[in-house]
Write a protein that holds these residues in place. Structure first.
Motif, PDB file in Angstrom:
ATOM      1  N   CYS A  44       0.805  -1.230   0.000  1.00  0.00           N
ATOM      2  CA  CYS A  44       0.000   0.000   0.000  1.00  0.00           C
ATOM      3  C   CYS A  44       0.834   1.275   0.000  1.00  0.00           C
ATOM      4  N   ILE A  45       0.174   2.352  -0.418  1.00  0.00           N
ATOM      5  CA  ILE A  45       0.703   3.705  -0.322  1.00  0.00           C
ATOM      6  C   ILE A  45       0.036   4.324   0.906  1.00  0.00           C
ATOM      7  N   HIS A  46       0.827   4.700   1.878  1.00  0.00           N
ATOM      8  CA  HIS A  46       0.313   5.240   3.145  1.00  0.00           C
ATOM      9  C   HIS A  46       0.371   6.763   3.079  1.00  0.00           C
ATOM     10  N   ILE A  47      -0.758   7.401   3.374  1.00  0.00           N
ATOM     11  CA  ILE A  47      -0.881   8.861   3.287  1.00  0.00           C
ATOM     12  C   ILE A  47      -1.248   9.412   4.664  1.00  0.00           C
ATOM     13  N   VAL A  48      -0.601  10.498   5.048  1.00  0.00           N
ATOM     14  CA  VAL A  48      -0.889  11.155   6.325  1.00  0.00           C
ATOM     15  C   VAL A  48      -1.092  12.644   6.068  1.00  0.00           C
ATOM     16  N   ILE A  49      -2.081  13.235   6.743  1.00  0.00           N
ATOM     17  CA  ILE A  49      -2.307  14.679   6.699  1.00  0.00           C
ATOM     18  C   ILE A  49      -1.812  15.275   8.017  1.00  0.00           C
ATOM     19  N   TYR A  50      -1.062  16.376   7.899  1.00  0.00           N
ATOM     20  CA  TYR A  50      -0.473  17.061   9.057  1.00  0.00           C
ATOM     21  C   TYR A  50      -1.012  18.482   9.158  1.00  0.00           C
ATOM     22  N   ASN A  51      -1.118  18.986  10.391  1.00  0.00           N
ATOM     23  CA  ASN A  51      -1.529  20.381  10.591  1.00  0.00           C
ATOM     24  C   ASN A  51      -0.302  21.293  10.570  1.00  0.00           C
ATOM     25  N   ASP A  52      -0.527  22.582  10.825  1.00  0.00           N
ATOM     26  CA  ASP A  52       0.553  23.576  10.799  1.00  0.00           C
ATOM     27  C   ASP A  52       1.664  23.283  11.802  1.00  0.00           C
ATOM     28  N   ASP A  53       1.330  22.585  12.883  1.00  0.00           N
ATOM     29  CA  ASP A  53       2.309  22.252  13.917  1.00  0.00           C
ATOM     30  C   ASP A  53       2.996  20.919  13.647  1.00  0.00           C
ATOM     31  N   GLU A  80      -9.713  14.268  18.072  1.00  0.00           N
ATOM     32  CA  GLU A  80      -9.686  15.731  18.274  1.00  0.00           C
ATOM     33  C   GLU A  80      -9.760  16.528  16.971  1.00  0.00           C
ATOM     34  N   TYR A  81      -9.614  15.863  15.819  1.00  0.00           N
ATOM     35  CA  TYR A  81      -9.670  16.561  14.535  1.00  0.00           C
ATOM     36  C   TYR A  81     -10.918  16.238  13.722  1.00  0.00           C
ATOM     37  N   ARG A  82     -11.807  15.422  14.268  1.00  0.00           N
ATOM     38  CA  ARG A  82     -13.012  15.054  13.529  1.00  0.00           C
ATOM     39  C   ARG A  82     -13.978  16.229  13.455  1.00  0.00           C
ATOM     40  N   GLY A  83     -14.761  16.266  12.381  1.00  0.00           N
ATOM     41  CA  GLY A  83     -15.752  17.318  12.199  1.00  0.00           C
ATOM     42  C   GLY A  83     -15.166  18.631  11.719  1.00  0.00           C
ATOM     43  N   GLN A  84     -13.896  18.616  11.291  1.00  0.00           N
ATOM     44  CA  GLN A  84     -13.225  19.844  10.847  1.00  0.00           C
ATOM     45  C   GLN A  84     -12.835  19.793   9.371  1.00  0.00           C
ATOM     46  N   GLY A  85     -13.320  18.797   8.646  1.00  0.00           N
ATOM     47  CA  GLY A  85     -13.008  18.691   7.229  1.00  0.00           C
ATOM     48  C   GLY A  85     -11.716  17.953   6.921  1.00  0.00           C
ATOM     49  N   VAL A  86     -11.056  17.423   7.932  1.00  0.00           N
ATOM     50  CA  VAL A  86      -9.786  16.718   7.733  1.00  0.00           C
ATOM     51  C   VAL A  86      -9.991  15.473   6.870  1.00  0.00           C
ATOM     52  N   GLY A  87     -11.040  14.717   7.142  1.00  0.00           N
ATOM     53  CA  GLY A  87     -11.317  13.503   6.375  1.00  0.00           C
ATOM     54  C   GLY A  87     -11.564  13.795   4.903  1.00  0.00           C
ATOM     55  N   LYS A  88     -12.307  14.852   4.631  1.00  0.00           N
ATOM     56  CA  LYS A  88     -12.574  15.212   3.227  1.00  0.00           C
ATOM     57  C   LYS A  88     -11.293  15.622   2.522  1.00  0.00           C
ATOM     58  N   GLN A  89     -10.449  16.399   3.183  1.00  0.00           N
ATOM     59  CA  GLN A  89      -9.166  16.785   2.583  1.00  0.00           C
ATOM     60  C   GLN A  89      -8.319  15.556   2.285  1.00  0.00           C
ATOM     61  N   LEU A  90      -8.287  14.639   3.225  1.00  0.00           N
ATOM     62  CA  LEU A  90      -7.510  13.413   3.082  1.00  0.00           C
ATOM     63  C   LEU A  90      -8.022  12.571   1.917  1.00  0.00           C
ATOM     64  N   MET A  91      -9.336  12.426   1.812  1.00  0.00           N
ATOM     65  CA  MET A  91      -9.925  11.642   0.728  1.00  0.00           C
ATOM     66  C   MET A  91      -9.678  12.296  -0.629  1.00  0.00           C
ATOM     67  N   ARG A  92      -9.783  13.618  -0.696  1.00  0.00           N
ATOM     68  CA  ARG A  92      -9.536  14.306  -1.966  1.00  0.00           C
ATOM     69  C   ARG A  92      -8.076  14.131  -2.406  1.00  0.00           C
ATOM     70  N   TYR A  93      -7.175  14.193  -1.440  1.00  0.00           N
ATOM     71  CA  TYR A  93      -5.755  13.990  -1.769  1.00  0.00           C
ATOM     72  C   TYR A  93      -5.512  12.552  -2.236  1.00  0.00           C
ATOM     73  N   ALA A  94      -6.094  11.576  -1.552  1.00  0.00           N
ATOM     74  CA  ALA A  94      -5.946  10.174  -1.953  1.00  0.00           C
ATOM     75  C   ALA A  94      -6.464   9.977  -3.380  1.00  0.00           C
ATOM     76  N   GLU A  95      -7.567  10.636  -3.698  1.00  0.00           N
ATOM     77  CA  GLU A  95      -8.129  10.554  -5.047  1.00  0.00           C
ATOM     78  C   GLU A  95      -7.153  11.144  -6.071  1.00  0.00           C
ATOM     79  N   GLU A  96      -6.521  12.265  -5.733  1.00  0.00           N
ATOM     80  CA  GLU A  96      -5.524  12.873  -6.623  1.00  0.00           C
ATOM     81  C   GLU A  96      -4.353  11.921  -6.871  1.00  0.00           C
TER      82      GLU A  96
END
Length: 145
Positions: A44-53, A80-96
């Protein structure tokens, strides 16, 4: 500004971050057996999304299948990051990433409570309900055109 990293290297920090999130969400929260969670890692290709910190917030992995199909697996966002659009950003990136690799179809096994989330991203149900790790799922797919 969020940042995405992807890796196929199982000794990378990106993979370690992905695994830590999955252990927290799937093994601790949802009580998925650890040995089930650790299947097919090297395929698999493992993808992680990181915040500004530079804190890892969520992860997803892509598993190449046959005929230009990629399977989205192990989608998880820390509580602590749910409900903030993180999942949608992650899915859109995976699709790209999948599209850039030539995939024409995405497939995933959605936990039943997450189906509306995936539908909002253009996925459609393509199977009956089944149990995976004791959790109700339905397969969903999306054509990349």
């Amino acid at each position: 500004m969020t940042k995405f990293l992807k890796s196929t290297d199982l000794t990378s920090t990106t993979y370690e971050d992905a695994l830590a999130i999955r252990m927290d969400v799937f093994v601790k929260e949802q009580e998925v057996p650890k040995e089930m969670e650790l299947e097919y890692e090297d395929e698999c290709i493992h993808i992680v999304i990181y915040n500004d910190d530079a804190k890892a917030m969520g992860t997803v992995r892509l598993k190449p299948l046959e005929d230009l199909v990629m399977k989205i697996q192990r989608m998880a966002v820390l509580k602590e990051y749910r409900g903030q659009g993180v999942g949608k950003q992650l899915m859109r990136y995976a699709e790209e990433v999948a599209r850039a690799m030539g995939a024409t179809t995405l497939l995933l096994g959605a936990q039943v409570q997450a189906i509306p989330f995936y539908e909002s991203l253009g996925f459609s149900i393509c199977s009956d309900m089944y149990l995976d790790a004791g959790i109700e799922h339905k397969d969903m797919d999306k054509k990349l055109v």
